[in-house]
Write an enzyme that holds these catalytic residues in place. Structure first.
Site, PDB file in Angstrom:
ATOM      1  N   GLU A 285      38.006  22.864  22.803  1.00  0.00           N
ATOM      2  CA  GLU A 285      37.568  24.126  23.401  1.00  0.00           C
ATOM      3  C   GLU A 285      38.585  24.660  24.399  1.00  0.00           C
ATOM      4  O   GLU A 285      38.666  25.863  24.633  1.00  0.00           O
ATOM      5  CB  GLU A 285      36.215  23.931  24.104  1.00  0.00           C
ATOM      6  N   HIS A 306      38.679   1.733   6.541  1.00  0.00           N
ATOM      7  CA  HIS A 306      38.139   1.607   5.182  1.00  0.00           C
ATOM      8  C   HIS A 306      37.593   2.939   4.683  1.00  0.00           C
ATOM      9  O   HIS A 306      36.832   2.973   3.726  1.00  0.00           O
ATOM     10  CB  HIS A 306      37.070   0.508   5.164  1.00  0.00           C
ATOM     11  N   LYS A 420      26.904  32.902  17.977  1.00  0.00           N
ATOM     12  CA  LYS A 420      25.686  33.254  18.729  1.00  0.00           C
ATOM     13  C   LYS A 420      25.263  34.676  18.394  1.00  0.00           C
ATOM     14  O   LYS A 420      24.091  34.959  18.187  1.00  0.00           O
ATOM     15  CB  LYS A 420      25.936  33.147  20.232  1.00  0.00           C
TER      16      LYS A 420
HETATM   17  O1  PA5 Z   1      32.564  23.620  28.051  1.00  0.00           O
HETATM   18  C1  PA5 Z   1      31.773  24.546  28.021  1.00  0.00           C
HETATM   19  O2  PA5 Z   1      31.783  25.442  28.870  1.00  0.00           O
HETATM   20  C2  PA5 Z   1      30.705  24.634  26.950  1.00  0.00           C
HETATM   21  O3  PA5 Z   1      30.855  23.649  25.986  1.00  0.00           O
HETATM   22  C3  PA5 Z   1      29.326  24.514  27.576  1.00  0.00           C
HETATM   23  O4  PA5 Z   1      29.226  23.316  28.264  1.00  0.00           O
HETATM   24  C4  PA5 Z   1      28.211  24.600  26.518  1.00  0.00           C
HETATM   25  O5  PA5 Z   1      28.351  25.742  25.758  1.00  0.00           O
HETATM   26  C5  PA5 Z   1      26.848  24.577  27.188  1.00  0.00           C
HETATM   27  O6  PA5 Z   1      26.712  25.659  28.064  1.00  0.00           O
HETATM   28  P1  PA5 Z   1      25.615  25.708  29.161  1.00  0.00           P
HETATM   29  O7  PA5 Z   1      25.805  24.582  30.108  1.00  0.00           O
HETATM   30  O8  PA5 Z   1      25.790  27.042  29.815  1.00  0.00           O
HETATM   31  O9  PA5 Z   1      24.280  25.598  28.491  1.00  0.00           O
END
Ligand code: PA5
Length: 444
Positions: A285, A306, A420
């Site tokens: 990310e 394996h 989303k």
């Molecule tokens: O690293 C990030 O910002 C994302 O992976 C969030 O942690 C994830 O989308 C969850 O978001 P939130 O804590 O707002 O529910």
């Protein structure tokens, strides 16, 4: 201290190639420290370990003690950065057969809100029907669908099973200080709550209450976890030559520029499976944007030798491998001798299982290097809270540096919004009328 060995990244990348990156790494470190890099309002993780006070750890432990006293099971609701850090540390520190051997001294920690599987949620809620359970609801935005959906189900069930007053005691919220539905709900219901600092993004939040509370509820030593991270915070601020995090970042960058676009994180301890999942999120990310970024993959070895072993040994040569090696096992188990030796394994009699595992690790490393896979090795002394704390901060810092080298904003995730938008349009969420119309037309 964690040790990094990049010698087997050669011949693709040599020590000289890494040294040549020293000025750029220094610049990257300076940009992080001075807050001049892209996404600079999310740099709270950089000095987070050293800012955690003993009082704050005690506050977390006090809340954990309430949940531990009042619950047989605690469900941690969260996704992405609000899930993977806690899951990774708890798995790494737990007995592998925890769910079978739990003698009741620790609550069972379960996770929800990280998927929308109906069967998963049905089976979870069915399991909880006979349990004194509590919930830790974690969402920085407070509006994430997966988490909100699970929390609605769990809150209702907890109130029905335990009554509103007890539910109020055993539901804890970890969210933004002011914004989002999770904050509104926590304030209205009077739940104990913790704040996720504004300047710490989800995937860098394991050392905030997001990770610390579930880990403490599971019975692990969060002070040691933080101590490990604090020690690494100091080391990771040093110049390249004395800094494993900076060297790892530089090695990854040098490999990437030589066409090694996929990094496979390998471990030889099944308990590290979720550390790899956490790492994949942190790196995926943070750097996968602007059509750039190393694809973070992982394998559990020797299990996956394996399955994926063939690909790693002889597939397309766009990969490099990073091994997390744990130097000492927590337990000792010797291979017995056998009079008949029907399996031919008497040559191993008297040896520890870990010795065999280490030879598998070394043999695999050499085979992969011979097969054209550059290798990086990260060694930690033991799989305990202190060394995990080091490992966590090591990866975070290296990620921050590598994103500066790549020239991407490590701290946003614009690409996550696309699914989303479509999902809300398909579900007919109020406010998405135009998108609903457009997506229906597209589907015919
Ligand atoms: O690293 C990030 O910002 C994302 O992976 C969030 O942690 C994830 O989308 C969850 O978001 P939130 O804590 O707002 O529910």
């Amino acid at each position: 201290m964690l040790k990094l060995d990049i010698r087997k990244a050669a011949p693709v990348v040599s020590a000289a190639d890494i040294e040549a990156l020293a000025p750029r790494v220094a610049e990257a470190q300076k940009a992080l420290e001075a807050g001049t890099c892209p996404g600079n309002d999310f740099l709270g993780w950089l000095h987070l370990p050293s800012s955690i006070s003993a009082e704050f750890i005690e506050e977390i432990k006090a809340t954990a003690a309430v949940l531990r006293a009042e619950c047989d099971a605690v469900v941690v609701a969260g996704i992405g950065g609000s899930y993977l850090g806690a899951k990774a540390v708890i798995e790494a520190l737990s007995n592998s057969f925890q769910w079978l051997t739990n003698d009741g001294s620790n609550p069972t920690i379960l996770f929800a809100g990280n998927n929308i599987g109906e069967d998963y949620l049905y089976e979870l809620t069915a399991y909880l029907r006979t349990k004194r359970f509590g919930v830790i609801n974690i969402s920085k935005s407070g509006t994430t669908t997966e988490t909100a959906l699970a929390f609605r189900l769990l809150k209702k069930q907890c109130e029905e099973q335990r009554g509103k007053d007890v539910a109020r005691k055993v539901i804890v919220a970890i969210t933004d200080a002011k914004r989002g539905a999770a904050r509104t709900c926590a304030d209205k219901e009077g739940y104990k709550s913790f704040v996720i600092p504004d300047n710490v993004g989800g995937r860098f939040s394991v050392l905030t209450p997001v990770g610390l509370l579930p880990i403490a509820v599971a019975g692990f030593d969060i002070a040691q976890l933080v101590a490990g991270a604090q020690d690494m915070e100091q080391t990771a601020a040093k110049p390249l030559a004395e800094n494993p995090a900076a060297q790892y970042a530089a090695a990854r960058y040098a490999l990437y520029t030589q066409g090694k676009k996929i990094e496979i994180l390998a471990n030889y301890q099944p308990k590290l499976h979720f550390i790899a999942e956490w790492w994949k999120q942190l790196y995926g990310e943070s750097e996968g944007k602007d059509n750039k970024g190393i694809y973070p993959a992982s394998v559990d070895l020797t299990t996956d030798l394996h399955s994926m072993g063939q690909w790693i040994q002889e597939g397309e040569r766009t990969i490099f491998e990073t091994v997390i090696s744990v130097e000492k096992s927590e337990h000792s188990l010797l291979f017995p001798s056998d009079d008949e030796n029907l399996d031919g394994l008497n040559f191993l009699a008297g040896k520890r299982v870990d010795e065999v595992n280490k030879m598998a690790e070394l043999g695999t490393q050499l085979a992969h290097v011979d097969g054209g896979v550059p290798n990086i090795r990260i060694a930690i002394e033991r799989l305990d809270a202190y060394h995990l704390g080091q490992l966590i901060y090591f990866f975070e810092r290296a990620c921050g540096i590598h994103c500066q080298l790549l020239g991407v904003n490590a701290f946003n995730q614009p690409g996550v919004e696309a699914y989303k938008k479509n999902m809300f349009a398909l579900l007919g969420k109020p406010g998405y009328e135009k998108e609903t119309e457009a997506i229906k037309a597209r589907l015919g």
